[in-house]
Write a protein that holds these residues in place. Structure first.
Motif, PDB file in Angstrom:
ATOM      1  N   LEU A  77      33.684  92.669  23.929  1.00 16.76           N
ATOM      2  CA  LEU A  77      33.951  91.504  24.779  1.00 16.76           C
ATOM      3  C   LEU A  77      33.450  90.224  24.123  1.00 16.76           C
ATOM      4  O   LEU A  77      34.088  89.176  24.224  1.00 16.76           O
ATOM      5  N   GLU A  78      32.324  90.322  23.456  1.00 18.03           N
ATOM      6  CA  GLU A  78      31.796  89.155  22.748  1.00 18.03           C
ATOM      7  C   GLU A  78      32.730  88.745  21.612  1.00 18.03           C
ATOM      8  O   GLU A  78      33.042  87.559  21.426  1.00 18.03           O
ATOM      9  N   SER A  79      33.200  89.717  20.847  1.00 22.12           N
ATOM     10  CA  SER A  79      34.101  89.420  19.731  1.00 22.12           C
ATOM     11  C   SER A  79      35.437  88.865  20.209  1.00 22.12           C
ATOM     12  O   SER A  79      36.056  88.039  19.536  1.00 22.12           O
ATOM     13  N   ALA A  80      35.884  89.321  21.392  1.00 19.43           N
ATOM     14  CA  ALA A  80      37.161  88.849  21.931  1.00 19.43           C
ATOM     15  C   ALA A  80      37.054  87.472  22.563  1.00 19.43           C
ATOM     16  O   ALA A  80      38.072  86.879  22.938  1.00 19.43           O
ATOM     17  N   GLY A  81      35.841  86.944  22.692  1.00 22.68           N
ATOM     18  CA  GLY A  81      35.658  85.644  23.326  1.00 22.68           C
ATOM     19  C   GLY A  81      35.694  85.702  24.843  1.00 22.68           C
ATOM     20  O   GLY A  81      35.785  84.661  25.507  1.00 22.68           O
ATOM     21  N   MET A  83      33.358  86.432  27.009  1.00 27.20           N
ATOM     22  CA  MET A  83      32.199  85.810  27.636  1.00 27.20           C
ATOM     23  C   MET A  83      32.322  84.287  27.631  1.00 27.20           C
ATOM     24  O   MET A  83      31.940  83.614  28.590  1.00 27.20           O
ATOM     25  N   SER A  84      32.865  83.754  26.561  1.00 24.61           N
ATOM     26  CA  SER A  84      33.059  82.298  26.489  1.00 24.61           C
ATOM     27  C   SER A  84      34.065  81.831  27.535  1.00 24.61           C
ATOM     28  O   SER A  84      33.902  80.765  28.143  1.00 24.61           O
ATOM     29  N   GLU A  85      35.116  82.617  27.755  1.00 24.84           N
ATOM     30  CA  GLU A  85      36.111  82.267  28.770  1.00 24.84           C
ATOM     31  C   GLU A  85      35.492  82.244  30.171  1.00 24.84           C
ATOM     32  O   GLU A  85      35.748  81.340  30.971  1.00 24.84           O
ATOM     33  N   ILE A  86      34.677  83.247  30.462  1.00 27.56           N
ATOM     34  CA  ILE A  86      34.025  83.303  31.773  1.00 27.56           C
ATOM     35  C   ILE A  86      33.049  82.142  31.929  1.00 27.56           C
ATOM     36  O   ILE A  86      32.974  81.516  33.000  1.00 27.56           O
ATOM     37  N   SER A  87      32.323  81.822  30.868  1.00 22.38           N
ATOM     38  CA  SER A  87      31.388  80.700  30.913  1.00 22.38           C
ATOM     39  C   SER A  87      32.119  79.393  31.195  1.00 22.38           C
ATOM     40  O   SER A  87      31.682  78.577  32.025  1.00 22.38           O
ATOM     41  N   ALA A  88      33.225  79.184  30.517  1.00 19.80           N
ATOM     42  CA  ALA A  88      33.988  77.946  30.700  1.00 19.80           C
ATOM     43  C   ALA A  88      34.513  77.821  32.128  1.00 19.80           C
ATOM     44  O   ALA A  88      34.552  76.726  32.700  1.00 19.80           O
ATOM     45  N   ILE A 128      25.534  79.699  29.775  1.00 18.23           N
ATOM     46  CA  ILE A 128      26.169  79.013  30.907  1.00 18.23           C
ATOM     47  C   ILE A 128      25.174  78.059  31.552  1.00 18.23           C
ATOM     48  O   ILE A 128      25.503  76.903  31.872  1.00 18.23           O
ATOM     49  N   LEU A 129      23.955  78.512  31.747  1.00 16.90           N
ATOM     50  CA  LEU A 129      22.926  77.673  32.365  1.00 16.90           C
ATOM     51  C   LEU A 129      22.640  76.441  31.516  1.00 16.90           C
ATOM     52  O   LEU A 129      22.420  75.344  32.053  1.00 16.90           O
ATOM     53  N   ARG A 130      22.657  76.599  30.210  1.00 20.35           N
ATOM     54  CA  ARG A 130      22.449  75.438  29.326  1.00 20.35           C
ATOM     55  C   ARG A 130      23.590  74.442  29.480  1.00 20.35           C
ATOM     56  O   ARG A 130      23.367  73.226  29.553  1.00 20.35           O
ATOM     57  N   HIS A 131      24.817  74.944  29.569  1.00 20.81           N
ATOM     58  CA  HIS A 131      25.963  74.055  29.729  1.00 20.81           C
ATOM     59  C   HIS A 131      25.972  73.386  31.104  1.00 20.81           C
ATOM     60  O   HIS A 131      26.553  72.307  31.268  1.00 20.81           O
ATOM     61  N   LEU A 132      25.329  74.017  32.074  1.00 19.78           N
ATOM     62  CA  LEU A 132      25.224  73.406  33.403  1.00 19.78           C
ATOM     63  C   LEU A 132      24.177  72.301  33.445  1.00 19.78           C
ATOM     64  O   LEU A 132      24.050  71.603  34.455  1.00 19.78           O
ATOM     65  N   GLY A 133      23.424  72.144  32.362  1.00 22.28           N
ATOM     66  CA  GLY A 133      22.443  71.059  32.293  1.00 22.28           C
ATOM     67  C   GLY A 133      21.008  71.479  32.484  1.00 22.28           C
ATOM     68  O   GLY A 133      20.114  70.627  32.569  1.00 22.28           O
ATOM     69  N   CYS A 134      20.730  72.777  32.545  1.00 28.85           N
ATOM     70  CA  CYS A 134      19.355  73.245  32.658  1.00 28.85           C
ATOM     71  C   CYS A 134      18.634  73.070  31.320  1.00 28.85           C
ATOM     72  O   CYS A 134      19.254  73.143  30.255  1.00 28.85           O
ATOM     73  N   THR A 135      17.320  72.857  31.383  1.00 27.53           N
ATOM     74  CA  THR A 135      16.544  72.746  30.155  1.00 27.53           C
ATOM     75  C   THR A 135      16.457  74.109  29.475  1.00 27.53           C
ATOM     76  O   THR A 135      16.812  75.141  30.060  1.00 27.53           O
ATOM     77  N   GLY A 253      41.443  77.433  38.243  1.00 27.47           N
ATOM     78  CA  GLY A 253      40.917  77.470  36.896  1.00 27.47           C
ATOM     79  C   GLY A 253      41.308  78.721  36.134  1.00 27.47           C
ATOM     80  O   GLY A 253      40.875  78.940  35.004  1.00 27.47           O
ATOM     81  N   PHE A 254      42.146  79.571  36.741  1.00 25.21           N
ATOM     82  CA  PHE A 254      42.536  80.819  36.087  1.00 25.21           C
ATOM     83  C   PHE A 254      43.563  80.553  34.989  1.00 25.21           C
ATOM     84  O   PHE A 254      44.482  79.748  35.155  1.00 25.21           O
ATOM     85  N   THR A 255      43.391  81.248  33.892  1.00 27.60           N
ATOM     86  CA  THR A 255      44.331  81.182  32.776  1.00 27.60           C
ATOM     87  C   THR A 255      44.627  82.606  32.315  1.00 27.60           C
ATOM     88  O   THR A 255      43.943  83.568  32.719  1.00 27.60           O
ATOM     89  N   ALA A 256      45.622  82.724  31.467  1.00 25.49           N
ATOM     90  CA  ALA A 256      45.945  84.053  30.930  1.00 25.49           C
ATOM     91  C   ALA A 256      44.779  84.603  30.123  1.00 25.49           C
ATOM     92  O   ALA A 256      44.472  85.805  30.173  1.00 25.49           O
ATOM     93  N   ARG A 257      44.099  83.736  29.393  1.00 27.64           N
ATOM     94  CA  ARG A 257      42.943  84.170  28.594  1.00 27.64           C
ATOM     95  C   ARG A 257      41.810  84.654  29.484  1.00 27.64           C
ATOM     96  O   ARG A 257      41.131  85.636  29.160  1.00 27.64           O
ATOM     97  N   LEU A 258      41.611  83.970  30.614  1.00 28.76           N
ATOM     98  CA  LEU A 258      40.579  84.407  31.541  1.00 28.76           C
ATOM     99  C   LEU A 258      40.935  85.767  32.143  1.00 28.76           C
ATOM    100  O   LEU A 258      40.074  86.646  32.293  1.00 28.76           O
TER     101      LEU A 258
END
Length: 462
Positions: A77-81, A83-88, A128-135, A253-258
């Motif tokens: 799942l990490e290699s397929a990206g 996790m990044s899709e879910i984070s976005a 995800i938490l970092r992208h949300l603005g958490c320290t 926010g759903f996409t085919a990639r998601l």
């Protein structure tokens, strides 16, 4: 003297872990010493060992396969990206930082952990938490607090081990653990609110998310069983909270990639539920295999592999990483089986003052911090917990469940897991020793408070 000898395998394993030896080395040493102690002081008829081993050794294989396929799935799942899709998706829909944090801590991290285990939920949640603005520090500790559903992590091998060693039905222990997991959920909720200091509405959202997760796990444990309960409880949070985000944003926010990213998770969840229903209706060896967690983890791996070009390399790399984890877990399970079957755990339990069941959650909490898993902690101490419960004339089920819940939360404070969380919060630079110490201190505080409250609860209310 016999009780001191019985304690030797655990002490050997703990000393080696404190000396920074790998967990598989400590586990193997503990298992070898346990076998030697049996020969010296706890002779056991071969027929007893064979009868018990026939029931227990298939469980070791099942747990090893769960760990293997869980690691492979996480890497694919990490290699397929995925996790990044879910984070976005989370980042694009969250109306505020505290509510986004609530979705991550009580939804996304527990869901990923319930599916794959090994702290993988942290590797998803912290970025995800970092992208949300958490320290950096906030992201690390909040991501670790998301490991609130570890009793059901990787479909619950740790809980399965505890049930087997204590002689309980696994779904019965899962349900008892789900009830008692209300204590760690409350403690984690308070910690999240203290860290984020949200407004009134966001605080209510945080409390509601925590309540949804706990009640979802409890309901699933009652109706369906232990293995998928963590998946279902955290999925309810994702669907409800995410649905409210969608209504507010007026966009899915759903996409085919998601959709591709969540397909393996969906196949695992739905397939496991349908297979368990089939086995209930038509019990047989075939349906039992089809309804087992390793079967559907393997199916999810096959689905995830379709979107990965170098799937073979990724899978082999995951398998190599699994070897020390699989060996260590199997060795801890073997040590626990030896100690329980031969009476060593009962001898250790006799050393503790009768009636002080409040100490039992601390045993599993310490074991989980040292081994980094509730499976290791349960393997070492379940037999002792049942012995203490027996000598204290207390029902063993809630004592083992409390130890399971306490050890599961304490796994978030394992030093390697803390270091990983801090590193995930800023992958551009080596993790700072001061940041690690800050997060470690708070993780140990949360774990200690939980073990204390859990012990007081079973001492005075069970």
């Amino acid at each position: 003297m016999a009780a001191v000898l019985a304690l030797t395998p655990i002490l050997i394993a703990i000393v080696l872990l404190l000396l920074k030896q790998s967990s598989w080395i400590a586990a193997l040493a503990g298992a070898v010493v346990a076998a030697a102690v049996v020969a010296l002081a706890f002779p056991t008829p071969t027929s007893v060992l064979v009868e018990s081993g026939v029931d227990y050794f298939p469980l070791i294989l099942e747990v090893a396969l769960i760990l293997l396929f869980g690691m492979v799935l996480a890497r694919l799942l990490e290699s397929a990206g995925s996790m990044s899709e879910i984070s976005a998706w989370v980042e694009s829909l969250s109306p505020s930082r505290p509510l986004g944090v609530a979705l991550v801590v009580f939804g996304i991290v527990p869901f990923a952990e319930s599916v794959t285990g090994f702290g993988i939920g942290v590797t998803i949640g912290v970025p995800i938490l970092r992208h949300l603005g958490c320290t950096l520090r906030q992201s690390a500790i909040l991501g670790l607090l998301g490991l609130i559903a570890v009793p059901w992590g990787a479909l619950g091998p740790g809980t399965t081990v505890a049930a087997a060693l204590a002689g309980f039905d696994v779904d019965e222990l899962g349900l008892s653990t789900a009830w008692l997991n209300a204590i760690p959920v409350v403690i984690v909720t308070i910690a999240v609110i203290a860290i984020m200091r949200p407004g009134f509405t966001s605080a209510l959202g945080t409390i509601g998310s925590a309540g949804l997760m706990w009640s979802g796990i409890l309901a699933a444990s009652c109706v369906i069983g232990m293995a998928p309960a963590g998946i279902i409880g955290s999925l309810i949070v994702i669907l409800v909270v995410g649905g409210l985000f969608i209504v507010r944003k007026r966009s899915t926010g759903f996409t085919a990639r998601l959709g591709t990213a969540v397909l393996p998770y969906g196949a695992l969840t739905i397939g496991l539920l349908l297979a368990r229903a089939l086995h209930s209706a038509l019990p047989s060896l075939l349906t039992e295999i089809i309804a087992s967690p390793p079967f559907w983890l393997a199916a999810a791996c096959l689905i995830a592999a379709v979107t990965v070009d170098d799937r073979r390399r990724v899978s082999f790399a995951a398998a190599r990483s699994w070897v020390p984890i699989g060996v260590g877990t199997a060795a801890f399970m073997l040590m626990g089986w030896i100690m329980t079957t031969t009476g060593m755990s009962e001898a250790i339990g006799a050393m503790l003052p009768a009636g002080l069941v409040l100490l039992t959650p601390w045993l599993n909490a310490v074991g989980a911090v040292l081994t980094g898993s509730n499976t290791g902690a349960n393997s070492m101490f379940t037999g002792t917990l049942t012995a203490v419960a027996s000598s204290s004339h207390v029902a063993a089920l809630p004592v083992v469940a409390a130890g399971n819940a306490a050890g599961s939360l304490a796994a978030l404070a394992a030093p390697p897991r803390v270091a990983m969380a801090v590193q995930m919060a800023d992958a551009r630079a080596p993790a700072s020793a001061r940041d690690i110490a800050w997060v470690q201190g708070r993780a140990l505080t949360v774990s200690g408070i939980n073990a204390l409250v859990m012990g007081l609860w079973i001492q005075f209310f069970v």
